[in-house]
Design a protein around this motif. Structure first.
Motif, PDB file in Angstrom:
ATOM      1  N   ARG A 138      42.297  44.045  33.861  1.00 38.40           N
ATOM      2  CA  ARG A 138      42.691  44.539  35.183  1.00 38.40           C
ATOM      3  C   ARG A 138      41.507  44.776  36.119  1.00 38.40           C
ATOM      4  O   ARG A 138      41.564  45.643  36.999  1.00 38.40           O
ATOM      5  N   CYS A 139      40.449  44.033  35.973  1.00 35.67           N
ATOM      6  CA  CYS A 139      39.321  44.140  36.906  1.00 35.67           C
ATOM      7  C   CYS A 139      39.793  43.746  38.300  1.00 35.67           C
ATOM      8  O   CYS A 139      40.474  42.739  38.474  1.00 35.67           O
ATOM      9  N   ALA A 140      39.462  44.540  39.302  1.00 33.65           N
ATOM     10  CA  ALA A 140      39.794  44.294  40.715  1.00 33.65           C
ATOM     11  C   ALA A 140      41.287  44.370  40.988  1.00 33.65           C
ATOM     12  O   ALA A 140      41.774  43.763  41.933  1.00 33.65           O
ATOM     13  N   ASP A 141      42.013  45.127  40.201  1.00 30.90           N
ATOM     14  CA  ASP A 141      43.439  45.332  40.457  1.00 30.90           C
ATOM     15  C   ASP A 141      43.606  46.047  41.800  1.00 30.90           C
ATOM     16  O   ASP A 141      42.992  47.079  42.043  1.00 30.90           O
ATOM     17  N   ARG A 142      44.416  45.465  42.699  1.00 33.03           N
ATOM     18  CA  ARG A 142      44.680  46.013  44.036  1.00 33.03           C
ATOM     19  C   ARG A 142      43.419  46.135  44.911  1.00 33.03           C
ATOM     20  O   ARG A 142      43.379  46.929  45.852  1.00 33.03           O
ATOM     21  N   MET A 143      42.402  45.380  44.609  1.00 31.70           N
ATOM     22  CA  MET A 143      41.174  45.408  45.421  1.00 31.70           C
ATOM     23  C   MET A 143      41.476  44.954  46.848  1.00 31.70           C
ATOM     24  O   MET A 143      42.243  44.018  47.057  1.00 31.70           O
ATOM     25  N   ARG A 144      40.858  45.610  47.851  1.00 34.11           N
ATOM     26  CA  ARG A 144      41.117  45.322  49.256  1.00 34.11           C
ATOM     27  C   ARG A 144      39.950  44.634  49.973  1.00 34.11           C
ATOM     28  O   ARG A 144      40.151  43.887  50.905  1.00 34.11           O
ATOM     29  N   ARG A 145      38.722  44.944  49.603  1.00 34.40           N
ATOM     30  CA  ARG A 145      37.534  44.376  50.248  1.00 34.40           C
ATOM     31  C   ARG A 145      36.366  44.435  49.284  1.00 34.40           C
ATOM     32  O   ARG A 145      36.416  45.114  48.285  1.00 34.40           O
ATOM     33  N   SER A 154      35.871  37.992  31.366  1.00 38.08           N
ATOM     34  CA  SER A 154      36.778  39.059  31.798  1.00 38.08           C
ATOM     35  C   SER A 154      37.991  39.100  30.878  1.00 38.08           C
ATOM     36  O   SER A 154      38.372  38.097  30.279  1.00 38.08           O
ATOM     37  N   GLY A 155      38.621  40.282  30.826  1.00 37.81           N
ATOM     38  CA  GLY A 155      39.860  40.440  30.081  1.00 37.81           C
ATOM     39  C   GLY A 155      41.041  39.902  30.874  1.00 37.81           C
ATOM     40  O   GLY A 155      40.872  39.202  31.878  1.00 37.81           O
ATOM     41  N   GLU A 156      42.222  40.248  30.443  1.00 38.59           N
ATOM     42  CA  GLU A 156      43.435  39.756  31.088  1.00 38.59           C
ATOM     43  C   GLU A 156      43.654  40.403  32.462  1.00 38.59           C
ATOM     44  O   GLU A 156      43.135  41.464  32.748  1.00 38.59           O
ATOM     45  N   PHE A 157      44.433  39.717  33.290  1.00 37.63           N
ATOM     46  CA  PHE A 157      44.860  40.196  34.609  1.00 37.63           C
ATOM     47  C   PHE A 157      43.689  40.432  35.564  1.00 37.63           C
ATOM     48  O   PHE A 157      43.694  41.365  36.355  1.00 37.63           O
TER      49      PHE A 157
END
Length: 197
Positions: A138-145, A154-157
């Motif tokens: 879940r790296c950068a989940d919902r990242m905006r900028r 990287s792992g999943e998602f």
């Protein structure tokens, strides 16, 4: 330490020798946990194993923070400016809701790097996160900028529910890259995978 330490407020701009930190369910003087040597610049250097120290660099706005060793959860969360360097591994929730500045992890990072804090809707909002090792799920989940550069795998998602921003990955990605993403960029900078037979 036997218990986890909440390092909120331990920043280059703070009066470090007189700070108190959360230790379990109590507040204790930072000097009970660290040997403190004053510096005459805008740097704060933490030396040693800080793997049980959470929220290092929490909402830092300026200066330079260097950790010479591993760190706990929430490292660089809410970072707004300045430079933070971790010369070791970091646990979960690195750079959550980061808004500015630069954070470099010279080892690996855990799950939910550059994503949202629990209960929040927006992830990383600006700045640059560099992870020289691998990153978890879940790296950068919902990242905006902002920009996230991962030298390893990287792992999943990776980039799930990405709103905007740029992610560069030098190694292999886990399953479900870009799940639910709206905009933004994912750059695969490593070698191409072998073709399927």
């Amino acid at each position: 330490p036997a218990l986890r330490v909440d390092m909120r407020g331990v920043l280059p701009s703070a009066d470090v020798p007189h700070l108190h930190v959360g230790y379990g369910n109590a507040l204790v003087p930072l000097a009970e946990l660290f040997s403190i040597t004053p510096r005459h610049d805008s740097k704060l250097v933490l030396e040693g194993d800080c793997a049980r120290c959470d929220r290092i660099g929490w909402q830092m706005e300026s200066g330079t923070l260097i950790v010479d060793g591993p760190v706990g959860d929430y490292a660089g969360a809410g970072l707004r400016g300045g430079e933070m360097v971790v010369r070791g591994n970091a646990r979960d929730l690195v750079a959550c809701e980061m808004a500015g500045g630069t954070l470099t992890i010279e080892g690996n990072a855990g799950d939910f790097a550059a994503s949202t804090l629990p209960g929040s809707m927006d992830g990383m909002r600006g700045g640059t996160l560099v992870i020289k090792g691998n990153v978890g799920e879940r790296c950068a989940d919902r990242m905006r900028r902002g920009s996230v550069i991962v030298f390893g795998n990287s792992g999943e998602f990776l980039a799930s529910r990405l709103v905007a921003g740029t992610i560069a990955l030098g190694g292999r990605a886990g399953a479900h890259v870009g799940y639910g993403m709206r905009r933004g960029s994912i750059v695969f900078a490593g070698s191409a995978p072998a073709p399927s037979p």
